[in-house]
Structure formats: C-alpha cells, structure tokens
Scaffold this motif. Structure first.
Motif, PDB file in Angstrom:
ATOM      1  N   GLN A 111      36.166 -17.813 -24.621  1.00  0.00           N
ATOM      2  CA  GLN A 111      36.168 -18.167 -23.342  1.00  0.00           C
ATOM      3  C   GLN A 111      35.094 -19.149 -23.200  1.00  0.00           C
ATOM      4  OE1 GLN A 111      34.922 -14.535 -21.162  1.00  0.00           O
ATOM      5  NE2 GLN A 111      35.731 -12.684 -22.761  1.00  0.00           N
ATOM      6  N   GLU A 112      35.492 -20.137 -21.228  1.00  0.00           N
ATOM      7  CA  GLU A 112      34.699 -21.454 -20.791  1.00  0.00           C
ATOM      8  C   GLU A 112      33.449 -20.327 -20.540  1.00  0.00           C
ATOM      9  OE1 GLU A 112      35.031 -23.838 -21.249  1.00  0.00           O
ATOM     10  OE2 GLU A 112      37.343 -24.508 -22.454  1.00  0.00           O
ATOM     11  N   VAL A 113      32.474 -20.782 -21.267  1.00  0.00           N
ATOM     12  CA  VAL A 113      31.392 -20.065 -20.260  1.00  0.00           C
ATOM     13  C   VAL A 113      29.751 -21.537 -20.707  1.00  0.00           C
ATOM     14  CG1 VAL A 113      31.409 -17.795 -20.717  1.00  0.00           C
ATOM     15  CG2 VAL A 113      30.220 -18.845 -22.455  1.00  0.00           C
ATOM     16  N   GLU A 114      28.906 -20.571 -20.109  1.00  0.00           N
ATOM     17  CA  GLU A 114      27.775 -22.072 -20.416  1.00  0.00           C
ATOM     18  C   GLU A 114      27.004 -22.072 -21.154  1.00  0.00           C
ATOM     19  OE1 GLU A 114      25.767 -21.768 -15.634  1.00  0.00           O
ATOM     20  OE2 GLU A 114      27.093 -22.667 -14.897  1.00  0.00           O
ATOM     21  N   PHE A 115      26.774 -20.773 -21.664  1.00  0.00           N
ATOM     22  CA  PHE A 115      25.288 -20.438 -22.933  1.00  0.00           C
ATOM     23  C   PHE A 115      26.722 -20.384 -24.068  1.00  0.00           C
ATOM     24  CE2 PHE A 115      27.915 -16.641 -22.280  1.00  0.00           C
ATOM     25  CZ  PHE A 115      27.960 -15.684 -22.956  1.00  0.00           C
ATOM     26  N   SER A 116      26.159 -20.312 -25.143  1.00  0.00           N
ATOM     27  CA  SER A 116      25.551 -20.528 -26.630  1.00  0.00           C
ATOM     28  C   SER A 116      24.654 -19.993 -27.471  1.00  0.00           C
ATOM     29  CB  SER A 116      26.478 -21.897 -27.318  1.00  0.00           C
ATOM     30  OG  SER A 116      25.396 -22.629 -27.410  1.00  0.00           O
ATOM     31  N   TYR A 117      24.842 -19.908 -28.558  1.00  0.00           N
ATOM     32  CA  TYR A 117      23.602 -19.029 -29.420  1.00  0.00           C
ATOM     33  C   TYR A 117      22.299 -20.007 -29.747  1.00  0.00           C
ATOM     34  CZ  TYR A 117      25.464 -20.811 -33.926  1.00  0.00           C
ATOM     35  OH  TYR A 117      25.404 -22.121 -34.715  1.00  0.00           O
ATOM     36  N   GLN A 118      23.158 -21.814 -29.219  1.00  0.00           N
ATOM     37  CA  GLN A 118      22.363 -23.038 -29.633  1.00  0.00           C
ATOM     38  C   GLN A 118      21.176 -23.005 -28.486  1.00  0.00           C
ATOM     39  OE1 GLN A 118      25.900 -25.150 -31.063  1.00  0.00           O
ATOM     40  NE2 GLN A 118      25.098 -25.125 -32.951  1.00  0.00           N
ATOM     41  N   GLU A 119      21.838 -22.462 -27.374  1.00  0.00           N
ATOM     42  CA  GLU A 119      20.787 -22.677 -25.364  1.00  0.00           C
ATOM     43  C   GLU A 119      19.945 -21.999 -25.956  1.00  0.00           C
ATOM     44  OE1 GLU A 119      21.533 -25.142 -23.654  1.00  0.00           O
ATOM     45  OE2 GLU A 119      23.643 -25.325 -24.995  1.00  0.00           O
ATOM     46  N   PHE A 120      20.088 -21.017 -27.405  1.00  0.00           N
ATOM     47  CA  PHE A 120      18.246 -20.257 -27.146  1.00  0.00           C
ATOM     48  C   PHE A 120      17.483 -20.065 -28.755  1.00  0.00           C
ATOM     49  CE2 PHE A 120      21.381 -17.185 -24.909  1.00  0.00           C
ATOM     50  CZ  PHE A 120      21.620 -18.014 -23.922  1.00  0.00           C
ATOM     51  N   THR A 121      17.108 -19.295 -28.598  1.00  0.00           N
ATOM     52  CA  THR A 121      15.712 -19.026 -29.781  1.00  0.00           C
ATOM     53  C   THR A 121      15.658 -17.730 -30.084  1.00  0.00           C
ATOM     54  OG1 THR A 121      14.009 -20.458 -28.652  1.00  0.00           O
ATOM     55  CG2 THR A 121      13.648 -19.573 -30.242  1.00  0.00           C
ATOM     56  N   PRO A 122      16.673 -18.450 -31.702  1.00  0.00           N
ATOM     57  CA  PRO A 122      16.370 -16.829 -33.020  1.00  0.00           C
ATOM     58  C   PRO A 122      15.344 -16.344 -32.821  1.00  0.00           C
ATOM     59  CG  PRO A 122      17.857 -18.493 -33.230  1.00  0.00           C
ATOM     60  CD  PRO A 122      17.322 -18.844 -32.172  1.00  0.00           C
ATOM     61  N   ILE A 123      15.285 -14.867 -33.077  1.00  0.00           N
ATOM     62  CA  ILE A 123      14.197 -14.895 -33.575  1.00  0.00           C
ATOM     63  C   ILE A 123      13.560 -13.904 -34.489  1.00  0.00           C
ATOM     64  CG2 ILE A 123      12.137 -13.154 -32.811  1.00  0.00           C
ATOM     65  CD1 ILE A 123      11.955 -15.337 -31.304  1.00  0.00           C
ATOM     66  N   PHE A 124      14.911 -12.702 -34.358  1.00  0.00           N
ATOM     67  CA  PHE A 124      14.799 -12.052 -35.716  1.00  0.00           C
ATOM     68  C   PHE A 124      15.863 -10.724 -35.862  1.00  0.00           C
ATOM     69  CE2 PHE A 124      13.148  -8.566 -33.549  1.00  0.00           C
ATOM     70  CZ  PHE A 124      14.050  -7.452 -34.351  1.00  0.00           C
ATOM     71  N   LYS A 125      17.281 -11.126 -37.124  1.00  0.00           N
ATOM     72  CA  LYS A 125      18.089  -9.836 -36.986  1.00  0.00           C
ATOM     73  C   LYS A 125      18.021  -8.901 -37.762  1.00  0.00           C
ATOM     74  CE  LYS A 125      20.401 -10.752 -40.234  1.00  0.00           C
ATOM     75  NZ  LYS A 125      21.144  -9.954 -41.678  1.00  0.00           N
ATOM     76  N   ILE A 126      17.612  -7.571 -36.388  1.00  0.00           N
ATOM     77  CA  ILE A 126      17.837  -6.828 -37.021  1.00  0.00           C
ATOM     78  C   ILE A 126      18.209  -5.735 -38.380  1.00  0.00           C
ATOM     79  CG2 ILE A 126      17.135  -4.076 -35.541  1.00  0.00           C
ATOM     80  CD1 ILE A 126      17.926  -5.933 -33.094  1.00  0.00           C
ATOM     81  N   GLY A 127      19.531  -6.217 -38.240  1.00  0.00           N
ATOM     82  CA  GLY A 127      20.279  -5.354 -39.777  1.00  0.00           C
ATOM     83  C   GLY A 127      21.434  -5.866 -38.923  1.00  0.00           C
ATOM     84  N   GLU A 128      22.172  -5.060 -40.011  1.00  0.00           N
ATOM     85  CA  GLU A 128      23.548  -5.322 -40.047  1.00  0.00           C
ATOM     86  C   GLU A 128      24.715  -4.092 -39.676  1.00  0.00           C
ATOM     87  OE1 GLU A 128      25.350  -7.442 -42.913  1.00  0.00           O
ATOM     88  OE2 GLU A 128      23.631  -9.765 -42.379  1.00  0.00           O
ATOM     89  N   ASP A 129      26.135  -3.963 -38.465  1.00  0.00           N
ATOM     90  CA  ASP A 129      26.993  -3.026 -38.921  1.00  0.00           C
ATOM     91  C   ASP A 129      27.708  -3.483 -39.020  1.00  0.00           C
ATOM     92  OD1 ASP A 129      27.117  -0.641 -37.834  1.00  0.00           O
ATOM     93  OD2 ASP A 129      26.540  -1.018 -35.776  1.00  0.00           O
ATOM     94  N   SER A 130      28.482  -2.927 -40.052  1.00  0.00           N
ATOM     95  CA  SER A 130      30.594  -3.209 -40.751  1.00  0.00           C
ATOM     96  C   SER A 130      31.140  -1.663 -40.021  1.00  0.00           C
ATOM     97  CB  SER A 130      30.635  -3.348 -42.404  1.00  0.00           C
ATOM     98  OG  SER A 130      29.527  -4.327 -42.537  1.00  0.00           O
ATOM     99  N   THR A 131      32.127  -2.369 -39.524  1.00  0.00           N
ATOM    100  CA  THR A 131      32.818  -1.592 -38.887  1.00  0.00           C
ATOM    101  C   THR A 131      34.035  -0.619 -41.004  1.00  0.00           C
ATOM    102  OG1 THR A 131      34.824  -2.525 -38.831  1.00  0.00           O
ATOM    103  CG2 THR A 131      33.499  -2.325 -37.493  1.00  0.00           C
ATOM    104  N   LEU A 132      33.820   0.820 -40.147  1.00  0.00           N
ATOM    105  CA  LEU A 132      34.868   1.639 -40.419  1.00  0.00           C
ATOM    106  C   LEU A 132      36.457   1.576 -40.432  1.00  0.00           C
ATOM    107  CD1 LEU A 132      32.756   4.483 -40.941  1.00  0.00           C
ATOM    108  CD2 LEU A 132      32.688   2.997 -43.125  1.00  0.00           C
ATOM    109  N   ILE A 133      37.725   1.210 -41.055  1.00  0.00           N
ATOM    110  CA  ILE A 133      38.565   1.592 -41.027  1.00  0.00           C
ATOM    111  C   ILE A 133      39.595   2.411 -40.933  1.00  0.00           C
ATOM    112  CG2 ILE A 133      41.114   0.532 -41.466  1.00  0.00           C
ATOM    113  CD1 ILE A 133      39.173  -1.706 -40.594  1.00  0.00           C
ATOM    114  N   LEU A 134      39.897   3.331 -40.049  1.00  0.00           N
ATOM    115  CA  LEU A 134      39.930   4.602 -39.982  1.00  0.00           C
ATOM    116  C   LEU A 134      41.559   4.851 -38.947  1.00  0.00           C
ATOM    117  CD1 LEU A 134      37.365   5.355 -37.457  1.00  0.00           C
ATOM    118  CD2 LEU A 134      37.175   5.806 -39.458  1.00  0.00           C
ATOM    119  N   VAL A 135      41.691   6.225 -39.655  1.00  0.00           N
ATOM    120  CA  VAL A 135      43.412   6.900 -39.507  1.00  0.00           C
ATOM    121  C   VAL A 135      42.873   8.138 -38.908  1.00  0.00           C
ATOM    122  CG1 VAL A 135      44.426   5.327 -40.887  1.00  0.00           C
ATOM    123  CG2 VAL A 135      43.855   7.369 -41.720  1.00  0.00           C
ATOM    124  N   ARG A 136      44.192   8.594 -38.602  1.00  0.00           N
ATOM    125  CA  ARG A 136      44.167   9.906 -38.034  1.00  0.00           C
ATOM    126  C   ARG A 136      43.745  10.482 -39.540  1.00  0.00           C
ATOM    127  NH1 ARG A 136      47.714  13.070 -33.679  1.00  0.00           N
ATOM    128  NH2 ARG A 136      47.897  13.400 -35.383  1.00  0.00           N
TER     129      ARG A 136
END
Length: 318
Positions: A111-136
């Motif tokens: 999208q056309e937005v004014e922000f990006s992650y480079q405009e901010f100050t990264p402090i810490f990554k809490i963790g990661e959340d990978s997805t599951l591929i699900l079916v019925r």
C-alpha cells in the motif's frame, strides 16, 4: 499475492493521560534522557487479538522490569496502518512503544503509506508464530505435498486472513509451481469457520487461534510452515513443510518498537528492560499461552532480522 495499492491517511493526534514514572532500582538506570511522565504502549489493532495480547503482556512485563507504569492504547483501523501512521508523530519521544508484527512490513510493501519499519526504533522480537496449514478432518488431503499436487492438477480454494497467510501461500506457490484460488477473510476465526463449513478447502492459521478446532477434531493440520516442529504436545507430531519436500518456512514475528529518533540511552533503557523481561516467568507464561516459538532478538539483531524479513516480503508480493 498481487495487492492493489491504496492510500492510507494519518489520523488525528492521540492525547495521553499523565502517569508519573517511578524510579528504577533493579531495572535500567534512570536519567533525564529516559522515559518520564506517561508511557504508552500502542497496539495497532482492536482488543482481544494476538497483537493486543502481545502488547498487554509485554507492557506488564516491562512495567516490572523497568519499574514504570505503562498504559495500553488500542488504535484499530486499516489492518494496523492507522496505528503505525499515528506512531510517526512520537518521533524522538521514549515515552511511547508500539506492538508490531507482520503487518508493519506487509502494509508498506502493498500500500501507499507514510510509514515503514525503518522510521521506528526496533527494541526486541518477542518470538515467532509460524502457521499451520489446515484442512477439514474429512478432507482427502493428508500432507502439504498432497495439497500442492492437487493445485498443480486442478483447483484448490484457500482462505486467508491477513499478510502472514497471504505470504505463506505465495511461498507455497513459488516453491511448488502450484496456483491457488484465494478467498480473503477479515480474521483467522472467519477463515477457519469457512473451512469447517466447506466454503474453502485449505487455510493457514496460527496454532493458538486454531487449537480449539484441532482439539475438537473439526480440523487437522497437514504441516507447519516453520523451520522446526513445534514442541507443544498438541502439535509436536505435525511435520514441517520442508520435511514433506516443500521448501517453505515463514513466521509471523511479534515485537516491540520505539519511535524513531530516540537517544541511544533511551534505546538501551528499553533493550535492557526487555532482556530482563525475557528472563522472567511472565515471559515464559505468555509464550506458552500464545504457543509462540521463543526466538528473541534485541536492538541491532532485531533490526537485521527486520531487514531480512522485509526483503522476503517485498520479493514475495511483487
């Protein structure tokens, strides 16, 4: 997925309540250049979702670690774009933090937005959340290999809710040569409901948001789009996509950022507090309750992670 670009405007300024910070003994050292007055944790999403839970858990943890009081403020709108756009106004102010995840990278890439992650100050990554591929549970598909092979030969309708799902399915397409038919949903709960109703054949979902349906037997995972298997008992037997011959691994990170332009001293204050929080029982309890993979990164390491993450997202959505 090829997303049309759209403009997102910046909302009105947000007024903050005046909460006075107390002195710190066990946490990071205080100085005139560090947070004073009100500290706010901005959550660019509505109450109750993963971003809100993460922001509130970390706010409570940082309160304990840094001996401050942090109020949590939800700024919902435009899939997170509103909150991130508003956060630009706090340039140089260490009294603000923001809870962030994949949307911070995906939105500017599509999208056309004014922000990006480079405009901010990264402090810490809490963790990661990978997805599951699900079916019925009654699906003929037994593995993710079955899933992509069916799409190579015919039609497979997948439901997705947000950038993480979109990118994950795009990576499956790139790795296999398959093409899927996409149906968008506003939330993961909606796509899972559509799966159970037979309106779509496959969805991507975080373990925590789909665990109820997995345990009830309504849906079952084909694979995890992760580097390594989850260790949680309920899904420890779910193979990764790579184990099934599909080279796909992509996680939603959850992290905390401060505004751009804060001092090095203020940045280190929050990094030190974050490191102390990660060593606490409260962090372990949050990670387990959210079924995250506790893969952390701080400061420069988190910035490097976001640089690589951005490259992956941009190359996937182009």
């Amino acid at each position: 997925m090829r997303s049309a670009k759209s403009a997102v405007g910046t909302a009105a300024l947000v007024a903050a309540a005046g909460l006075v910070l107390s002195g710190c003994q066990d946490g990071p050292a205080q100085s005139s250049d560090l947070p004073s007055g009100n500290v706010s944790m901005i959550v660019p999403a509505g109450p109750g979702g993963g971003s809100d839970v993460a922001g509130r858990a970390v706010a409570a943890g940082l309160e304990e670690a840094a001996d401050v009081t942090i109020s949590v403020e939800n700024q919902e709108g435009s899939g997170g774009a509103l909150g991130f756009s508003n956060f630009l106004q706090y340039e140089g102010d260490p009294n603000y933090l923001i809870s962030a995840e994949t949307a911070l990278i995906h939105i500017p890439a599509t999208q056309e937005v004014e922000f990006s992650y480079q405009e901010f100050t990264p402090i810490f990554k809490i963790g990661e959340d990978s997805t599951l591929i699900l079916v019925r549970s009654d699906s003929e598909l037994q593995t993710c290999s079955d899933f992509v092979e069916k799409a190579e030969d015919g039609r497979v309708v997948v439901g997705f809710a947000g950038g993480l799902d979109e990118i994950t399915f795009n990576l499956f397409e790139e790795a296999s040569g398959a093409e899927f038919d996409y149906v968008p949903f506003g939330a993961g709960s909606e796509s899972t409901t559509a799966l159970m109703g037979g309106h779509v054949e496959v969805v991507s979902a975080n373990p925590s948001e789909a665990m109820g349906q997995i345990e009830s037997g309504d849906v079952r995972p084909l694979c995890a789009a992760a580097e390594e298997r989850y260790t949680y008992d309920q899904i420890s037997d779910v193979p990764t996509a790579k184990e099934q011959g599909i080279d796909v691994a992509f996680a939603q990170y959850r992290g905390i950022l401060a505004p751009g332009g804060i001092s090095d001293e203020a940045r280190q204050f929050w990094i030190d507090a974050a490191k102390q929080y990660v060593e606490s029982d409260a962090y372990d309890e949050y990670v387990e309750s959210a079924m995250l993979q506790p893969l952390t990164a701080f400061g420069d390491d988190f910035t490097s992670y976001l640089d690589e993450y951005n490259d992956t997202v941009v190359s996937t959505v182009e």
